[in-house]
Design an enzyme around this catalytic site. Structure first.
Site, PDB file in Angstrom:
ATOM      1  N   LYS A 216       1.179  -1.247   0.015  1.00  0.00           N
ATOM      2  CA  LYS A 216       0.403   0.046   0.293  1.00  0.00           C
ATOM      3  C   LYS A 216       0.859   1.027   0.173  1.00  0.00           C
ATOM      4  CE  LYS A 216      -3.030   0.486   3.385  1.00  0.00           C
ATOM      5  NZ  LYS A 216      -2.699   1.959   4.047  1.00  0.00           N
TER       6      LYS A 216
ATOM      7  N   ARG B  78       3.194   5.891  -2.938  1.00  0.00           N
ATOM      8  CA  ARG B  78       4.056   6.837  -3.993  1.00  0.00           C
ATOM      9  C   ARG B  78       4.341   6.615  -4.964  1.00  0.00           C
ATOM     10  NH1 ARG B  78       3.946   5.387   1.578  1.00  0.00           N
ATOM     11  NH2 ARG B  78       5.983   7.056   2.832  1.00  0.00           N
TER      12      ARG B  78
ATOM     13  N   GLY C 143      -4.872   7.931   5.575  1.00  0.00           N
ATOM     14  CA  GLY C 143      -4.429   8.694   6.106  1.00  0.00           C
ATOM     15  C   GLY C 143      -3.052   9.161   5.602  1.00  0.00           C
TER      16      GLY C 143
ATOM     17  N   GLN D  24       4.405   9.329   7.330  1.00  0.00           N
ATOM     18  CA  GLN D  24       3.525  10.480   6.523  1.00  0.00           C
ATOM     19  C   GLN D  24       4.682  11.618   6.994  1.00  0.00           C
ATOM     20  OE1 GLN D  24       0.186   9.476   7.695  1.00  0.00           O
ATOM     21  NE2 GLN D  24      -0.609   6.886   7.012  1.00  0.00           N
TER      22      GLN D  24
ATOM     23  N   ASP E 244       1.746  -1.000  12.128  1.00  0.00           N
ATOM     24  CA  ASP E 244       0.280  -1.557  11.385  1.00  0.00           C
ATOM     25  C   ASP E 244       0.093  -2.725  12.075  1.00  0.00           C
ATOM     26  OD1 ASP E 244       0.197   0.656  10.595  1.00  0.00           O
ATOM     27  OD2 ASP E 244       0.486   0.742   8.208  1.00  0.00           O
TER      28      ASP E 244
ATOM     29  N   LYS F  61      -4.295   5.847  14.675  1.00  0.00           N
ATOM     30  CA  LYS F  61      -4.329   5.093  13.972  1.00  0.00           C
ATOM     31  C   LYS F  61      -5.418   5.460  12.697  1.00  0.00           C
ATOM     32  CE  LYS F  61      -0.275   4.029  13.324  1.00  0.00           C
ATOM     33  NZ  LYS F  61       0.467   5.023  11.967  1.00  0.00           N
TER      34      LYS F  61
ATOM     35  N   ARG G  86      -6.059   2.367  17.731  1.00  0.00           N
ATOM     36  CA  ARG G  86      -6.576   0.850  17.886  1.00  0.00           C
ATOM     37  C   ARG G  86      -5.706   0.428  19.493  1.00  0.00           C
ATOM     38  NH1 ARG G  86      -3.154  -0.003  12.226  1.00  0.00           N
ATOM     39  NH2 ARG G  86      -5.211   0.157  10.992  1.00  0.00           N
TER      40      ARG G  86
HETATM   41  C1  S3P Z   1       2.588   5.069   6.344  1.00  0.00           C
HETATM   42  C2  S3P Z   1       2.991   5.379   7.691  1.00  0.00           C
HETATM   43  C3  S3P Z   1       2.238   4.531   8.966  1.00  0.00           C
HETATM   44  C4  S3P Z   1       1.159   3.818   8.777  1.00  0.00           C
HETATM   45  C5  S3P Z   1       0.678   3.736   7.971  1.00  0.00           C
HETATM   46  C6  S3P Z   1       1.843   3.981   6.238  1.00  0.00           C
HETATM   47  C7  S3P Z   1       2.950   5.063   4.864  1.00  0.00           C
HETATM   48  O1  S3P Z   1       2.019   6.093   9.319  1.00  0.00           O
HETATM   49  O2  S3P Z   1       0.675   3.634  10.147  1.00  0.00           O
HETATM   50  O3  S3P Z   1      -0.077   2.880   7.542  1.00  0.00           O
HETATM   51  O4  S3P Z   1       2.651   4.497   3.548  1.00  0.00           O
HETATM   52  O5  S3P Z   1       3.679   6.142   5.045  1.00  0.00           O
HETATM   53  P1  S3P Z   1       2.819   7.032  10.240  1.00  0.00           P
HETATM   54  O6  S3P Z   1       3.487   7.819   9.528  1.00  0.00           O
HETATM   55  O7  S3P Z   1       1.726   7.682  10.690  1.00  0.00           O
HETATM   56  O8  S3P Z   1       2.740   6.248  11.184  1.00  0.00           O
END
Ligand code: S3P
Length: 440
Positions: A21, A26, A94, A169, A320, A347, A351
């Site tokens: 994912k 990206r 997110g 993120q 995750d 999350k 969670r």
């Molecule tokens: C992700 C970063 C994580 C993860 C999310 C995917 C990403 O979040 O929990 O499912 O693709 O950069 P955080 O950056 O908030 O930890």
């Protein structure tokens, strides 16, 4: 609609891991701003990723599906992104919303952003604060929740920033903004988070520096004004999705599950490392490379698991995977304790609470901690028999259904529709292994 997973005596088979994912988001984002046409295979066609593709198209990229998992993206290149005609709806995602905020900050545009109820309750100030320092303006209320409008004039200044949370993120949003900022953007990460943005930017021809500091610290630097060139790439398999199948093999009375083509990246492998600390023997064989990532086939079989205190250094690399770890902990002998995982509170749902409620509803002793949880293992199949409230969280739904495959009594969930955000083939893959999951 309620779905139920009934205990089965064996789970066996070989499954190809769905596309990752994080990498799929990206790929669409970077392909959408590159010069030329990129081609991707094995892209995850989950709702979250499709919304990122739709957002990139609304901003001016050409995003076309040419076959199952096959996508062609013609980037806007020198022309850059333009204001979308309608609000960008990121659904449950997110990653999509946060990375795109950073990306959009670097172009002269204005866009309204929104999402579903879960996303609209998640904190965005962690992204808005550094982007404001770089020059972005927005209409977010003080709590920073969606919906709001972003406006950028393209005169971004590079910043040096140490994110207060261990978040890929946040790091990625700042790096994507940094592509169009004046000067060198520097991120100081105290704990390493998934590094797909750094790796994929390099694949698109961007120079990015990564320096190791004391302990786990890293400094990532990116000089603004660099351009991306289109690529051809296969998306690696998702270790976070594979974790559900691997866990199913471990708890099954007669388990033998092989997941093929899983991305092997130390910033994502925490769950597998911990499962081994709990007594699992995971076979892993190197296969190929995809988009600059190593791929492995992982095999799992029935195991007598032992509860552990999760080393805090593994937390970002399995952020995750705590819902499915909690399932392993329920089957294990002894106590499993999670600390240093306060990010779980923000999350898709809280969670910590959702995991503890999932376990308690199925007769497992568990307690919340401010920054984690503790599970008293049953030393074998937990009672089961509960109805789990998923709170629109895909990973809670999948974890509960995996638990039901080997509990004493069936486990039900109140909804499965949101599983499509990250793993649309989950129910099909579980059925192929021999699980008995149905809508009754
Ligand atoms: C992700 C970063 C994580 C993860 C999310 C995917 C990403 O979040 O929990 O499912 O693709 O950069 P955080 O950056 O908030 O930890």
């Amino acid at each position: 609609m309620v779905w139920t997973s009934r205990p089965v005596s064996r789970l066996q088979g070989i499954i190809r891991a769905p596309g990752d994912k994080s990498c799929s988001h990206r790929a669409l984002i970077m392909g959408g701003i590159a010069s030329g046409t990129s081609h991707f295979s094995g892209l995850l066609e989950g709702d979250d990723v499709l919304r990122t593709g739709a957002a990139m198209a609304a901003l001016g990229a050409e995003v076309t599906q040419t076959g199952p998992g096959l996508w062609q993206v013609t980037g806007t290149g020198e022309r850059g992104l333009a204001s979308p005609a309608a609000p960008l709806d990121f659904g449950n995602s997110g990653t999509g919303s946060r990375l795109m905020m950073g990306l959009m900050a670097g172009y002269e545009l204005s866009a309204e952003l929104c999402g579903d109820a879960s996303l609209s309750a998640r904190p965005m100030n962690r992204i808005l604060a550094p982007l404001r320092l770089m020059g972005l303006t927005d209409t977010a209320k003080p709590d920073g929740r969606l919906p709001f409008r972003l406006t950028s004039t393209r005169a971004l200044k590079a910043i040096t920033y140490a994110p207060p949370q261990a978040s890929a993120q946040v790091k990625s949003a700042i790096l994507l903004a940094g592509l169009n900022a004046q000067g060198t953007t520097i991120i100081e990460e105290a704990k390493p988070t998934r590094d797909h943005t750094e790796r994929m930017l390099r694949g698109f021809g961007v120079e990015i520096g990564v320096m190791r500091g004391a302990g786990q610290a890293r400094t990532i630097s990116l000089v603004g004004g660099q351009r991306l060139s289109a690529i051809e790439a296969a998306i690696p398999g998702d270790p976070s999705s594979a974790a559900f199948l691997i866990a199913a093999g471990l708890i099954s009375p007669d388990g033998n599950v092989m997941v093929e083509g899983v991305m092997s990246n130390p910033t994502r492998s925490g769950f597998f490392d911990l499962a081994e600390l709990m007594g699992a023997r995971l076979g892993a064989e190197d296969t190929d490379d995809a988009a600059g990532e190593r791929l492995i086939d992982i095999q799992s079989g029935s195991a007598a698991l032992i509860g552990r205190s999760v080393p805090e250094r593994l937390v970002p690399a399995m952020i995750d995977e705590f819902p499915i770890l909690a399932v392993l902990a329920a089957f294990a002998t002894g106590t499993t304790i999670v600390t240093g995982a306060e990010e779980l509170r923000v999350k898709e749902t809280d969670r910590v609470k959702a995991v503890v409620d999932m376990l308690r509803a199925n007769g497992v002793e568990a307690e919340e901690r401010e920054d984690g949880f503790a599970v008293q293992g049953c030393g074998g199949p937990p009672p089961g028999g509960g109805l789990v409230e998923t709170r629109h969280d895909h990973r809670i739904a999948m974890s509960a259904l995996v638990m039901g495959t080997a509990s004493q009594k069936p486990v039900s969930v109140d909804d499965v529709s949101m599983i499509a955000t990250s793993y649309p083939d989950f129910l099909g893959h579980m059925a192929a292994l021999g699980a008995d999951i149905s809508d009754s």
